[in-house]
Motif scaffolding. Structure first.
Motif, PDB file in Angstrom:
ATOM      1  N   GLN A  37       0.838  -1.196   0.000  1.00  0.00           N
ATOM      2  CA  GLN A  37       0.000   0.000   0.000  1.00  0.00           C
ATOM      3  C   GLN A  37       0.878   1.254   0.000  1.00  0.00           C
ATOM      4  O   GLN A  37       1.797   1.384   0.818  1.00  0.00           O
ATOM      5  CB  GLN A  37      -0.909   0.015   1.226  1.00  0.00           C
ATOM      6  CG  GLN A  37      -1.859   1.218   1.281  1.00  0.00           C
ATOM      7  CD  GLN A  37      -2.813   1.126   2.456  1.00  0.00           C
ATOM      8  OE1 GLN A  37      -2.956   0.078   3.078  1.00  0.00           O
ATOM      9  NE2 GLN A  37      -3.473   2.229   2.774  1.00  0.00           N
ATOM     10  N   GLU A  38       0.571   2.181  -0.891  1.00  0.00           N
ATOM     11  CA  GLU A  38       1.267   3.467  -0.893  1.00  0.00           C
ATOM     12  C   GLU A  38       0.806   4.276   0.320  1.00  0.00           C
ATOM     13  O   GLU A  38      -0.400   4.449   0.537  1.00  0.00           O
ATOM     14  CB  GLU A  38       0.964   4.219  -2.179  1.00  0.00           C
ATOM     15  CG  GLU A  38       1.761   5.508  -2.342  1.00  0.00           C
ATOM     16  CD  GLU A  38       1.505   6.174  -3.685  1.00  0.00           C
ATOM     17  OE1 GLU A  38       1.835   7.370  -3.804  1.00  0.00           O
ATOM     18  OE2 GLU A  38       0.974   5.504  -4.603  1.00  0.00           O
ATOM     19  N   ALA A  39       1.744   4.769   1.121  1.00  0.00           N
ATOM     20  CA  ALA A  39       1.384   5.486   2.342  1.00  0.00           C
ATOM     21  C   ALA A  39       2.578   6.294   2.832  1.00  0.00           C
ATOM     22  O   ALA A  39       3.730   5.904   2.658  1.00  0.00           O
ATOM     23  CB  ALA A  39       0.933   4.522   3.439  1.00  0.00           C
ATOM     24  N   ASP A  40       2.266   7.418   3.454  1.00  0.00           N
ATOM     25  CA  ASP A  40       3.253   8.312   4.046  1.00  0.00           C
ATOM     26  C   ASP A  40       3.497   7.894   5.490  1.00  0.00           C
ATOM     27  O   ASP A  40       2.549   7.786   6.280  1.00  0.00           O
ATOM     28  CB  ASP A  40       2.713   9.746   3.984  1.00  0.00           C
ATOM     29  CG  ASP A  40       3.694  10.785   4.482  1.00  0.00           C
ATOM     30  OD1 ASP A  40       4.718  10.428   5.095  1.00  0.00           O
ATOM     31  OD2 ASP A  40       3.418  11.986   4.264  1.00  0.00           O
ATOM     32  N   ALA A  41       4.749   7.673   5.858  1.00  0.00           N
ATOM     33  CA  ALA A  41       5.072   7.250   7.222  1.00  0.00           C
ATOM     34  C   ALA A  41       4.652   8.273   8.264  1.00  0.00           C
ATOM     35  O   ALA A  41       4.447   7.927   9.436  1.00  0.00           O
ATOM     36  CB  ALA A  41       6.576   6.981   7.350  1.00  0.00           C
ATOM     37  N   GLU A  42       4.497   9.524   7.863  1.00  0.00           N
ATOM     38  CA  GLU A  42       4.110  10.573   8.799  1.00  0.00           C
ATOM     39  C   GLU A  42       2.589  10.683   8.959  1.00  0.00           C
ATOM     40  O   GLU A  42       2.115  11.415   9.836  1.00  0.00           O
ATOM     41  CB  GLU A  42       4.665  11.924   8.341  1.00  0.00           C
ATOM     42  CG  GLU A  42       6.181  11.975   8.344  1.00  0.00           C
ATOM     43  CD  GLU A  42       6.717  13.347   7.998  1.00  0.00           C
ATOM     44  OE1 GLU A  42       5.906  14.270   7.748  1.00  0.00           O
ATOM     45  OE2 GLU A  42       7.946  13.523   7.982  1.00  0.00           O
ATOM     46  N   ALA A  43       1.837   9.966   8.130  1.00  0.00           N
ATOM     47  CA  ALA A  43       0.366  10.021   8.204  1.00  0.00           C
ATOM     48  C   ALA A  43      -0.185   8.709   7.644  1.00  0.00           C
ATOM     49  O   ALA A  43      -0.790   8.672   6.575  1.00  0.00           O
ATOM     50  CB  ALA A  43      -0.169  11.212   7.424  1.00  0.00           C
ATOM     51  N   LEU A  44       0.007   7.639   8.378  1.00  0.00           N
ATOM     52  CA  LEU A  44      -0.405   6.324   7.903  1.00  0.00           C
ATOM     53  C   LEU A  44      -1.938   6.217   7.857  1.00  0.00           C
ATOM     54  O   LEU A  44      -2.602   6.506   8.849  1.00  0.00           O
ATOM     55  CB  LEU A  44       0.150   5.237   8.832  1.00  0.00           C
ATOM     56  CG  LEU A  44       1.677   5.101   8.843  1.00  0.00           C
ATOM     57  CD1 LEU A  44       2.115   4.194  10.005  1.00  0.00           C
ATOM     58  CD2 LEU A  44       2.181   4.553   7.506  1.00  0.00           C
ATOM     59  N   PRO A  45      -2.501   5.797   6.735  1.00  0.00           N
ATOM     60  CA  PRO A  45      -3.960   5.669   6.612  1.00  0.00           C
ATOM     61  C   PRO A  45      -4.448   4.345   7.190  1.00  0.00           C
ATOM     62  O   PRO A  45      -5.139   3.563   6.532  1.00  0.00           O
ATOM     63  CB  PRO A  45      -4.166   5.736   5.095  1.00  0.00           C
ATOM     64  CG  PRO A  45      -2.931   5.099   4.543  1.00  0.00           C
ATOM     65  CD  PRO A  45      -1.817   5.490   5.472  1.00  0.00           C
ATOM     66  N   LEU A  46      -4.093   4.105   8.461  1.00  0.00           N
ATOM     67  CA  LEU A  46      -4.351   2.825   9.098  1.00  0.00           C
ATOM     68  C   LEU A  46      -4.966   3.050  10.471  1.00  0.00           C
ATOM     69  O   LEU A  46      -4.714   4.077  11.111  1.00  0.00           O
ATOM     70  CB  LEU A  46      -3.052   2.019   9.231  1.00  0.00           C
ATOM     71  CG  LEU A  46      -2.288   1.776   7.912  1.00  0.00           C
ATOM     72  CD1 LEU A  46      -0.905   1.235   8.191  1.00  0.00           C
ATOM     73  CD2 LEU A  46      -3.080   0.838   7.008  1.00  0.00           C
ATOM     74  N   ALA A  47      -5.728   2.083  10.936  1.00  0.00           N
ATOM     75  CA  ALA A  47      -6.439   2.216  12.205  1.00  0.00           C
ATOM     76  C   ALA A  47      -5.489   2.130  13.391  1.00  0.00           C
ATOM     77  O   ALA A  47      -4.424   1.501  13.318  1.00  0.00           O
ATOM     78  CB  ALA A  47      -7.507   1.133  12.314  1.00  0.00           C
ATOM     79  N   ASP A  48      -5.882   2.743  14.479  1.00  0.00           N
ATOM     80  CA  ASP A  48      -5.129   2.660  15.723  1.00  0.00           C
ATOM     81  C   ASP A  48      -5.024   1.203  16.171  1.00  0.00           C
ATOM     82  O   ASP A  48      -5.961   0.405  15.992  1.00  0.00           O
ATOM     83  CB  ASP A  48      -5.821   3.443  16.836  1.00  0.00           C
ATOM     84  CG  ASP A  48      -5.870   4.939  16.580  1.00  0.00           C
ATOM     85  OD1 ASP A  48      -5.298   5.394  15.567  1.00  0.00           O
ATOM     86  OD2 ASP A  48      -6.476   5.657  17.396  1.00  0.00           O
ATOM     87  N   ALA A  49      -3.876   0.879  16.780  1.00  0.00           N
ATOM     88  CA  ALA A  49      -3.692  -0.410  17.462  1.00  0.00           C
ATOM     89  C   ALA A  49      -4.060  -1.610  16.594  1.00  0.00           C
ATOM     90  O   ALA A  49      -4.660  -2.573  17.065  1.00  0.00           O
ATOM     91  CB  ALA A  49      -4.505  -0.433  18.756  1.00  0.00           C
ATOM     92  N   SER A  50      -3.678  -1.556  15.303  1.00  0.00           N
ATOM     93  CA  SER A  50      -4.129  -2.593  14.372  1.00  0.00           C
ATOM     94  C   SER A  50      -3.053  -3.612  13.995  1.00  0.00           C
ATOM     95  O   SER A  50      -3.319  -4.509  13.192  1.00  0.00           O
ATOM     96  CB  SER A  50      -4.688  -1.946  13.099  1.00  0.00           C
ATOM     97  OG  SER A  50      -3.788  -1.024  12.552  1.00  0.00           O
ATOM     98  N   PHE A  51      -1.847  -3.510  14.601  1.00  0.00           N
ATOM     99  CA  PHE A  51      -0.767  -4.432  14.242  1.00  0.00           C
ATOM    100  C   PHE A  51      -0.094  -4.987  15.490  1.00  0.00           C
ATOM    101  O   PHE A  51       0.084  -4.288  16.483  1.00  0.00           O
ATOM    102  CB  PHE A  51       0.264  -3.734  13.350  1.00  0.00           C
ATOM    103  CG  PHE A  51      -0.272  -3.354  12.001  1.00  0.00           C
ATOM    104  CD1 PHE A  51      -0.219  -4.248  10.956  1.00  0.00           C
ATOM    105  CD2 PHE A  51      -0.875  -2.123  11.811  1.00  0.00           C
ATOM    106  CE1 PHE A  51      -0.745  -3.918   9.714  1.00  0.00           C
ATOM    107  CE2 PHE A  51      -1.397  -1.774  10.575  1.00  0.00           C
ATOM    108  CZ  PHE A  51      -1.337  -2.683   9.525  1.00  0.00           C
ATOM    109  N   ASP A  52       0.313  -6.255  15.388  1.00  0.00           N
ATOM    110  CA  ASP A  52       1.063  -6.895  16.468  1.00  0.00           C
ATOM    111  C   ASP A  52       2.524  -6.448  16.473  1.00  0.00           C
ATOM    112  O   ASP A  52       3.163  -6.431  17.526  1.00  0.00           O
ATOM    113  CB  ASP A  52       1.020  -8.416  16.307  1.00  0.00           C
ATOM    114  CG  ASP A  52      -0.398  -8.951  16.362  1.00  0.00           C
ATOM    115  OD1 ASP A  52      -1.051  -8.772  17.404  1.00  0.00           O
ATOM    116  OD2 ASP A  52      -0.841  -9.537  15.351  1.00  0.00           O
ATOM    117  N   ALA A  53       3.058  -6.134  15.303  1.00  0.00           N
ATOM    118  CA  ALA A  53       4.446  -5.674  15.190  1.00  0.00           C
ATOM    119  C   ALA A  53       4.523  -4.609  14.109  1.00  0.00           C
ATOM    120  O   ALA A  53       3.949  -4.769  13.020  1.00  0.00           O
ATOM    121  CB  ALA A  53       5.378  -6.837  14.859  1.00  0.00           C
TER     122      ALA A  53
END
Length: 259
Positions: free
Chosen positions: A82-98
């Motif tokens: 997914q194309e995404a900016d590390a300073e504004a990730l278009p991802l939900a809070d607390a959504s990854f284990d690592a």
């Protein structure tokens, strides 16, 4: 900048071992949801997926993601890109284990904003794992060598190699993490036979170096000075005996648990 040259060649020919090192140090396990931030062509994402994790690789440069997709297809590894900016990730809070990054997020200009995003998308009890070049190591000193010749950075930008300082990263992550483990390690590099060969490789494939030399077009004197400075820097970082051009590139490996 990162679409200039051929950054995947840097990964494949020089820094490929760093991805598996970070995956192992971060304790990635099968079935976990793993995010690779500023993934490039997937130096971390591919070995994490090969370990059985459910991986999303994000990067600001679509050209690098496309290379990663093709490499994953050839290797028979399944993951998301997914194309995404590390300073504004278009991802939900607390959504990854690592949440991992290997010499990636260090190049986002606004360090605190980037660190806050790493923390935000990691679940409580999850892990953040980072590998970054140290200021004192070869790549950190390469940026210091190029700095007098480079155009001014964007307003508010911080130097990338600061991410290789343990104190700096601890400050960025703050009390949002616990159990911070950090150690400096060295990547053996035997790809080059001389300072001039290394310099020419970086001028051909490494986006930041290409960008600096392009800014010097028409200034033969400063171009020659930077040519000589990079070749000399490479020679100073050799550790091989008997005329060998073996090098060691220092990096900081840091892992932490999200509160």
């Amino acid at each position: 900048m990162w679409a200039l040259g051929n950054y995947p060649a840097v990964v494949d020919e020089v820094i490929a071992p760093l991805g598996p090192i970070l995956v192992e140090a971060s304790g990635v396990r099968a079935g976990e949801r793993v995010l690779d931030v500023a993934a490039g062509s997937g130096n971390v994402a591919l070995p994490a997926a090969a370990a059985g994790a459910d991986v999303l690789a994000t990067d600001l440069t679509p050209e690098l993601l496309e290379v990663g997709r093709k490499q994953a297809d050839r290797a028979g590894v399944r993951l998301e890109w997914q194309e995404a900016d590390a300073e504004a990730l278009p991802l939900a809070d607390a959504s990854f284990d690592a949440v991992l990054s290997c010499v990636g997020v260090m190049f986002a200009p606004h360090h605190q904003r980037t660190a806050d995003e790493l923390v935000r998308v990691c679940r409580p009890g999850g892990r953040i794992g980072l590998i970054n070049w140290t200021p004192e190591g070869f790549i950190g000193q390469l940026f210091a060598t190029m700095k007098p010749y480079a155009p001014p950075p964007p307003p508010g930008a911080s130097p990338p190699p600061l991410w290789g300082s343990e104190d700096h990263v601890r400050t960025l992550l703050g009390d949002a993490v616990v159990d911070v483990q950090a150690r400096r390690q060295a990547l053996p590099v035997c790809r080059f036979s001389s300072g001039e060969e290394l310099r020419d490789f970086f001028k051909a494939v490494y986006g930041p170096t290409i960008a600096v030399f392009r800014s010097l077009e028409g200034d033969a004197e400063r171009t020659a000075a930077l040519d000589a400075a990079i070749a000399d820097l490479a020679r100073r970082f050799t550790v091989g005996a008997g005329g060998s051009f073996e090098m060691e590139w220092e990096y900081l490996l840091l892992t932490a648990l999200r509160r």
